[in-house]
Enzyme design. Sequence first.
Site, PDB file in Angstrom:
ATOM      1  CD  GLU A  78      -3.326  -1.139   1.520  1.00  0.00           C
ATOM      2  OE1 GLU A  78      -3.776  -0.025   1.809  1.00  0.00           O
ATOM      3  OE2 GLU A  78      -3.958  -2.202   1.690  1.00  0.00           O
TER       4      GLU A  78
HETATM    5  N1  CAA Z   1      -4.187  11.169  -2.940  1.00  0.00           N
HETATM    6  C1  CAA Z   1      -4.967  11.704  -3.899  1.00  0.00           C
HETATM    7  N2  CAA Z   1      -4.515  11.952  -5.139  1.00  0.00           N
HETATM    8  C2  CAA Z   1      -3.244  11.648  -5.418  1.00  0.00           C
HETATM    9  C3  CAA Z   1      -2.378  11.075  -4.472  1.00  0.00           C
HETATM   10  C4  CAA Z   1      -2.897  10.836  -3.177  1.00  0.00           C
HETATM   11  N3  CAA Z   1      -2.147  10.279  -2.216  1.00  0.00           N
HETATM   12  N4  CAA Z   1      -1.158  10.877  -5.033  1.00  0.00           N
HETATM   13  C5  CAA Z   1      -1.259  11.304  -6.308  1.00  0.00           C
HETATM   14  N5  CAA Z   1      -2.520  11.762  -6.528  1.00  0.00           N
HETATM   15  C6  CAA Z   1      -3.053  12.321  -7.774  1.00  0.00           C
HETATM   16  C7  CAA Z   1      -2.339  13.632  -8.134  1.00  0.00           C
HETATM   17  O1  CAA Z   1      -2.964  14.736  -7.512  1.00  0.00           O
HETATM   18  C8  CAA Z   1      -2.512  13.649  -9.641  1.00  0.00           C
HETATM   19  O2  CAA Z   1      -3.839  14.010  -9.960  1.00  0.00           O
HETATM   20  P1  CAA Z   1      -4.178  15.112 -11.072  1.00  0.00           P
HETATM   21  O3  CAA Z   1      -3.493  14.708 -12.319  1.00  0.00           O
HETATM   22  O4  CAA Z   1      -5.668  15.078 -11.160  1.00  0.00           O
HETATM   23  O5  CAA Z   1      -3.619  16.389 -10.551  1.00  0.00           O
HETATM   24  C9  CAA Z   1      -2.376  12.196 -10.022  1.00  0.00           C
HETATM   25  O6  CAA Z   1      -2.725  11.445  -8.844  1.00  0.00           O
HETATM   26  C10 CAA Z   1      -1.005  11.799 -10.480  1.00  0.00           C
HETATM   27  O7  CAA Z   1      -0.108  12.107  -9.434  1.00  0.00           O
HETATM   28  P2  CAA Z   1       1.409  12.467  -9.674  1.00  0.00           P
HETATM   29  O8  CAA Z   1       1.543  13.439 -10.802  1.00  0.00           O
HETATM   30  O9  CAA Z   1       1.962  12.846  -8.352  1.00  0.00           O
HETATM   31  O10 CAA Z   1       1.963  11.057 -10.206  1.00  0.00           O
HETATM   32  P3  CAA Z   1       3.371  10.390  -9.975  1.00  0.00           P
HETATM   33  O11 CAA Z   1       3.457   9.292 -10.962  1.00  0.00           O
HETATM   34  O12 CAA Z   1       4.463  11.395  -9.926  1.00  0.00           O
HETATM   35  O13 CAA Z   1       3.254   9.787  -8.478  1.00  0.00           O
HETATM   36  C11 CAA Z   1       2.490   8.147  -6.893  1.00  0.00           C
HETATM   37  C12 CAA Z   1       2.191   8.952  -8.139  1.00  0.00           C
HETATM   38  C13 CAA Z   1       2.159   9.018  -5.682  1.00  0.00           C
HETATM   39  C14 CAA Z   1       3.914   7.694  -6.815  1.00  0.00           C
HETATM   40  C15 CAA Z   1       1.556   6.946  -7.018  1.00  0.00           C
HETATM   41  O14 CAA Z   1       1.877   6.213  -8.189  1.00  0.00           O
HETATM   42  C16 CAA Z   1       1.603   6.014  -5.830  1.00  0.00           C
HETATM   43  O15 CAA Z   1       0.984   6.295  -4.797  1.00  0.00           O
HETATM   44  N6  CAA Z   1       2.279   4.877  -5.966  1.00  0.00           N
HETATM   45  C17 CAA Z   1       2.233   3.814  -4.955  1.00  0.00           C
HETATM   46  C18 CAA Z   1       1.160   2.830  -5.331  1.00  0.00           C
HETATM   47  C19 CAA Z   1       0.746   1.987  -4.173  1.00  0.00           C
HETATM   48  O16 CAA Z   1       0.546   2.458  -3.063  1.00  0.00           O
HETATM   49  N7  CAA Z   1       0.546   0.713  -4.464  1.00  0.00           N
HETATM   50  C20 CAA Z   1       0.059  -0.174  -3.470  1.00  0.00           C
HETATM   51  C21 CAA Z   1      -0.558  -1.347  -4.138  1.00  0.00           C
HETATM   52  S1  CAA Z   1      -2.087  -1.827  -3.470  1.00  0.00           S
HETATM   53  C22 CAA Z   1      -1.749  -2.944  -2.256  1.00  0.00           C
HETATM   54  O17 CAA Z   1      -0.652  -3.103  -1.804  1.00  0.00           O
HETATM   55  C23 CAA Z   1      -2.981  -3.621  -1.782  1.00  0.00           C
HETATM   56  C24 CAA Z   1      -2.794  -4.914  -1.131  1.00  0.00           C
HETATM   57  O18 CAA Z   1      -3.222  -5.929  -1.658  1.00  0.00           O
HETATM   58  C25 CAA Z   1      -2.292  -4.985   0.271  1.00  0.00           C
END
Ligand code: CAA
Length: 384
Positions: A368
């Site tokens: 996550e």
């Molecule tokens: N909350 C709300 N919106 C968010 C956000 C957050 N935490 N993080 C990013 N966003 C939104 C941004 O505002 C942006 O939206 P707009 O285009 O509308 O403005 C959009 O998402 C893209 O964001 P970024 O430009 O910041 O994108 P990025 O590629 O630079 O970064 C990231 C994105 C934050 C790294 C994201 O890819 C991320 O969180 N990665 C981790 C994924 C993750 O947590 N995976 C877990 C897998 S699920 C799991 O583990 C479940 C299980 O079975 C246990």
Amino acid sequence: MDFKLTDEQLMIQTAAREFAQLQCLPGVIERDEKQIVGKDILLALSNLGFLGMMTSPTYGGAGMDTISYVLAMEEISKIDSSISVAMSVNNSLVCWGLEHFGSEHQKQKYLTHLAQGNIDGQLHIGAFLLSEPEAGSDATHQHTSAVDNGDHYVINGVKNWITNGSTASIYLVIAQTDYTKGHKGINAFIVEKDTPGITVGVKENKMGIRGSDTHAVSFADVKVPKENRIGEDGFGFNFAMKTLNGGRIGIAAQALGIASGAYELALAYSKQRKTFGKPIHEHQAIQFKLAEMATKIETARLLCYKAAWEKDNHLDYTTTAAMAKLHASDTAMWVTTEAVQIHGGYGFVKEFHVERLMRDAKITQIYEGTSEIQKMVIGRSITR
Ligand code: CAA
């Protein structure tokens, strides 16, 4: 500021503690060793309303607040995080996402079952399919495609590390519908697991949370009705991020539980084990460890409660949730390692439980959103 839990929250905490002792503790070592999914335990958990804790009673949930969810997650994770991760995914990633962003039809058709968990003795639980072999932290780079084909989409691709992968009846699948639009060309779909074209891979043989049901899931020309898309076209990435913000509170609470469980075992052991003529907690070397453990756990707990409180009060909880997960998961890793150390050789064998908690702690720094991703989220928020 009021740090006092309400009577209802205390009642839920007690119920979760008793459940963990009576239902999760028996057999936990064997389930871990043999990688057994505790399906009966999950069914019993659903009878307490713990699979749809925060979902409104209108949709079959228990209508509890997020603080109660944190309390329950902590208690169950003290004993068995393979159970609590299934609970967390269903509560935070599946039910919460559906309730807040699903259509009324989707809620009636799917959420009512998922929030109850037990329908005529059958387990109904969901899974959240975002990660892929080459898209874990970099979640915008989805390779799984969903092609618009009139009244349905056709999904192709592979999802990885899926909690509840084989036990789930419903998948929430994130897929790319338009590659020219980047993350705005991503959508989320409700997919019934028995849809033709879905193959569940073998269970992953993991270091920790070994009972939890983790699989790769592949999709070959899987047809999904258009009405199963969640939200407006292109909402899928936003859906995933918003949902994960709440998920991170659940995993932070899980990490808190792992840390508290190990601490409680180490404290009890330190009172009973004697060296150099006195119980080991009377040695300053051990007492300082216990003091530091207790302090780190309390700060993790406060962050978890604050994130939950912000969510319950409709404030932006993104940053606090990331802080809670970052700090609680680091705390879990550190505290469990020290708990093994306090137990000495006994800590290295399975009967004393702390080695399992140490192995379980590691995943909380990874899933996550890794600790590095939490730092990205926090860093971007404070420098914005
Ligand atoms: N909350 C709300 N919106 C968010 C956000 C957050 N935490 N993080 C990013 N966003 C939104 C941004 O505002 C942006 O939206 P707009 O285009 O509308 O403005 C959009 O998402 C893209 O964001 P970024 O430009 O910041 O994108 P990025 O590629 O630079 O970064 C990231 C994105 C934050 C790294 C994201 O890819 C991320 O969180 N990665 C981790 C994924 C993750 O947590 N995976 C877990 C897998 S699920 C799991 O583990 C479940 C299980 O079975 C246990």
